[in-house]
Design an enzyme around this catalytic site. Structure first.
Site, PDB file in Angstrom:
ATOM      1  N   TRP A 102      12.013  23.844  96.038  1.00  0.00           N
ATOM      2  CA  TRP A 102      12.905  24.323  94.984  1.00  0.00           C
ATOM      3  C   TRP A 102      12.122  24.849  93.794  1.00  0.00           C
ATOM      4  O   TRP A 102      12.490  25.861  93.189  1.00  0.00           O
ATOM      5  CB  TRP A 102      13.905  23.249  94.573  1.00  0.00           C
ATOM      6  CG  TRP A 102      14.911  22.965  95.648  1.00  0.00           C
ATOM      7  CD1 TRP A 102      15.074  21.800  96.318  1.00  0.00           C
ATOM      8  CD2 TRP A 102      15.866  23.892  96.203  1.00  0.00           C
ATOM      9  NE1 TRP A 102      16.076  21.940  97.262  1.00  0.00           N
ATOM     10  CE2 TRP A 102      16.575  23.203  97.206  1.00  0.00           C
ATOM     11  CE3 TRP A 102      16.185  25.233  95.953  1.00  0.00           C
ATOM     12  CZ2 TRP A 102      17.584  23.808  97.960  1.00  0.00           C
ATOM     13  CZ3 TRP A 102      17.192  25.837  96.706  1.00  0.00           C
ATOM     14  CH2 TRP A 102      17.877  25.121  97.691  1.00  0.00           C
ATOM     15  N   ASP A 172      15.131  21.063  86.398  1.00  0.00           N
ATOM     16  CA  ASP A 172      16.095  21.117  87.495  1.00  0.00           C
ATOM     17  C   ASP A 172      16.313  19.670  87.937  1.00  0.00           C
ATOM     18  O   ASP A 172      15.434  19.060  88.537  1.00  0.00           O
ATOM     19  CB  ASP A 172      15.518  21.970  88.631  1.00  0.00           C
ATOM     20  CG  ASP A 172      16.443  22.038  89.839  1.00  0.00           C
ATOM     21  OD1 ASP A 172      17.496  21.345  89.832  1.00  0.00           O
ATOM     22  OD2 ASP A 172      16.120  22.778  90.791  1.00  0.00           O
ATOM     23  N   LYS A 196      25.291  17.165  94.716  1.00  0.00           N
ATOM     24  CA  LYS A 196      24.518  15.979  95.105  1.00  0.00           C
ATOM     25  C   LYS A 196      25.056  14.721  94.418  1.00  0.00           C
ATOM     26  O   LYS A 196      25.462  13.796  95.087  1.00  0.00           O
ATOM     27  CB  LYS A 196      23.043  16.186  94.787  1.00  0.00           C
ATOM     28  CG  LYS A 196      22.342  17.035  95.836  1.00  0.00           C
ATOM     29  CD  LYS A 196      21.847  18.345  95.356  1.00  0.00           C
ATOM     30  CE  LYS A 196      21.389  19.225  96.499  1.00  0.00           C
ATOM     31  NZ  LYS A 196      20.641  20.391  96.053  1.00  0.00           N
TER      32      LYS A 196
HETATM   33  C1  LIG Z   1      20.086  21.584  96.051  1.00  0.00           C
HETATM   34  C2  LIG Z   1      19.055  21.970  95.062  1.00  0.00           C
HETATM   35  C3  LIG Z   1      18.978  23.270  94.542  1.00  0.00           C
HETATM   36  C4  LIG Z   1      19.895  24.381  94.993  1.00  0.00           C
HETATM   37  O1  LIG Z   1      21.143  24.185  94.509  1.00  0.00           O
HETATM   38  P1  LIG Z   1      22.307  25.279  94.758  1.00  0.00           P
HETATM   39  O2  LIG Z   1      23.400  24.685  93.954  1.00  0.00           O
HETATM   40  O3  LIG Z   1      22.557  25.290  96.227  1.00  0.00           O
HETATM   41  O4  LIG Z   1      21.819  26.574  94.255  1.00  0.00           O
HETATM   42  C5  LIG Z   1      18.019  23.533  93.593  1.00  0.00           C
HETATM   43  N1  LIG Z   1      17.183  22.577  93.159  1.00  0.00           N
HETATM   44  C6  LIG Z   1      17.216  21.318  93.650  1.00  0.00           C
HETATM   45  C7  LIG Z   1      16.248  20.298  93.135  1.00  0.00           C
HETATM   46  C8  LIG Z   1      18.158  20.981  94.608  1.00  0.00           C
HETATM   47  O5  LIG Z   1      18.189  19.741  95.109  1.00  0.00           O
END
Ligand SMILES: *Cc1c(COP(=O)(O)O)cnc(C)c1O
Length: 360
Positions: A102, A172, A196
């Site tokens: 990511w 993030d 999540k």
């Molecule tokens: C799942 C995830 C993403 C992507 O998220 P989307 O909502 O599908 O764009 C980005 N960063 C992390 C750390 C993630 O776990």
């Protein structure tokens, strides 16, 4: 009712209580005679929902007054572009830490807009640890420093928020927001896809310090400009109304459980149970360095790909769903977010022990 223990990395398990409340209110919300999905986003009913959702999130995370909470769409992935477009300023420079898939995507996207420096990386060891980050590494002219606090695919986590001085820290937190107490004031911006630990897919939460709003590049699309959403209370256009309602129910559920302090305790207990099982096993191993292990996403492997595949298949038959590791790393991965009960992890550990006996 045949509910399974769902170890999916996202979209992931939601608390049963939340699903049942939503079910109860599905066709007639609060005597409106309508479903939340049918309510105007300008109606009093929905105004109450979004206001309460924000208040609850502020309360749970202890978000200071000088931060805005934005309810957006486009996922964390859209923020990979929105963040540089909003925060770059004149210099168009930012420092990134590369801790996995990511992070790499965030870096690649930001590189379209300016000069990105990768100041630390764990790619040399397949992202199995969190590299040290300190003030001395930071370009004082960088608009911000970007980290991925929890690496969903690799199963690593920043145990401490790195001290980077005065440059805003952007994080993030898609896979560990609301999993433990954090000091929001250490961050300039926090963002997370909802699917999540917050609610269903379709909602993205951004928590941003006010002084970072209103600095977007001239060519930044209206919908990507944080100021657009900040000034309209996330109602510039139609927001993901049902996902916001579900997030509100999840926030209420967390509050009832005792807030993040309590959730963190349970999350640590769950992770301890699973890591202990891996440590004591002669079949399963964790690829992640001890000091960097995530309490949300826990990858593990057997000695062979064949056994890994058999494990995933037999686990599924036992009601333990979606344990296959990400296609980029293989093996298994148990995502044990807030909604996974302790009993789910215990069931997994029991299954692992039986599997080991049967196949050793
Ligand atoms: C799942 C995830 C993403 C992507 O998220 P989307 O909502 O599908 O764009 C980005 N960063 C992390 C750390 C993630 O776990």
């Amino acid at each position: 009712m045949n509910r399974v223990y769902n170890f999916s990395a996202g979209p992931s398990m939601l608390p049963l209580q939340v699903l049942e409340k939503a079910q109860k209110e599905l066709v007639n919300y609060n005597n409106s005679g309508m479903s939340v999905m049918e309510l105007s986003h300008r109606s009093g009913w929905f105004t109450d929902i979004i206001t309460e959702a924000e208040q609850l999130l502020r309360e749970l995370m202890g978000i200071p007054e000088n931060y805005k909470v934005l309810f957006l769409q486009g996922g964390a992935s859209q923020q990979f572009a929105a963040i540089p477009m909003n925060l770059f300023g004149e210099n168009k420079k930012a420092d990134y830490v590369n801790t996995g898939s990511w992070s790499k995507k965030a870096i690649k996207e930001a590189e379209k807009f300016g000069d990105i420096r990768v100041i630390a990386s764990s790619e040399d060891k397949n992202f199995t640890y969190i590299p040290a980050v300190n003030k001395g590494m930071i370009d004082p002219e960088a608009a911000y420093v970007h980290i991925t606090t929890n690496n969903t695919i690799e199963g690593t986590v920043f145990r401490e928020v790195p001290d980077i001085g005065n440059v805003p820290l952007v994080a993030d937190m898609s896979s560990n927001i609301l999993s433990e107490e954090i000091d929001v004031s250490k961050f300039g911006l926090i963002y997370a896809g909802a699917q999540k630990n917050i609610g269903p897919a379709g909602l993205t939460v951004v928590i941003i310090r006010e002084d970072l709003i209103g600095k977007a590049q001239d060519n930044c699309p209206t919908m990507l400009d944080f100021e657009t959403h900040s000034e309209s209370g996330s109602l510039y256009n139609t927001p993901p109304t049902f996902a916001i309602y579900m997030a509100k129910l999840v926030f209420e559920w967390i509050k009832e459980l005792g807030g993040l302090k309590e959730i963190e305790k349970v999350n640590r207990e769950k992770a301890d149970i699973l890591y202990r099982c891996i440590e004591e096993s002669n079949m399963f191993t964790s690829p992640v360095e001890k000091s960097s292990r995530s309490i949300m996403n826990i990858p593990f492997v057997t000695p062979s790909k064949e056994l890994d595949a058999l494990f995933v298949k037999e686990a599924k038959e036992a009601g333990l769903e979606t344990l296959k590791g990400h296609r980029s790393v293989g093996g298994m991965r148990a995502s044990i977010y807030n909604a996974m009960p302790v009993e789910g992890v215990q069931a997994l550990v029991e299954f692992m022990k039986k599997f080991e006996q049967k196949h050793q």
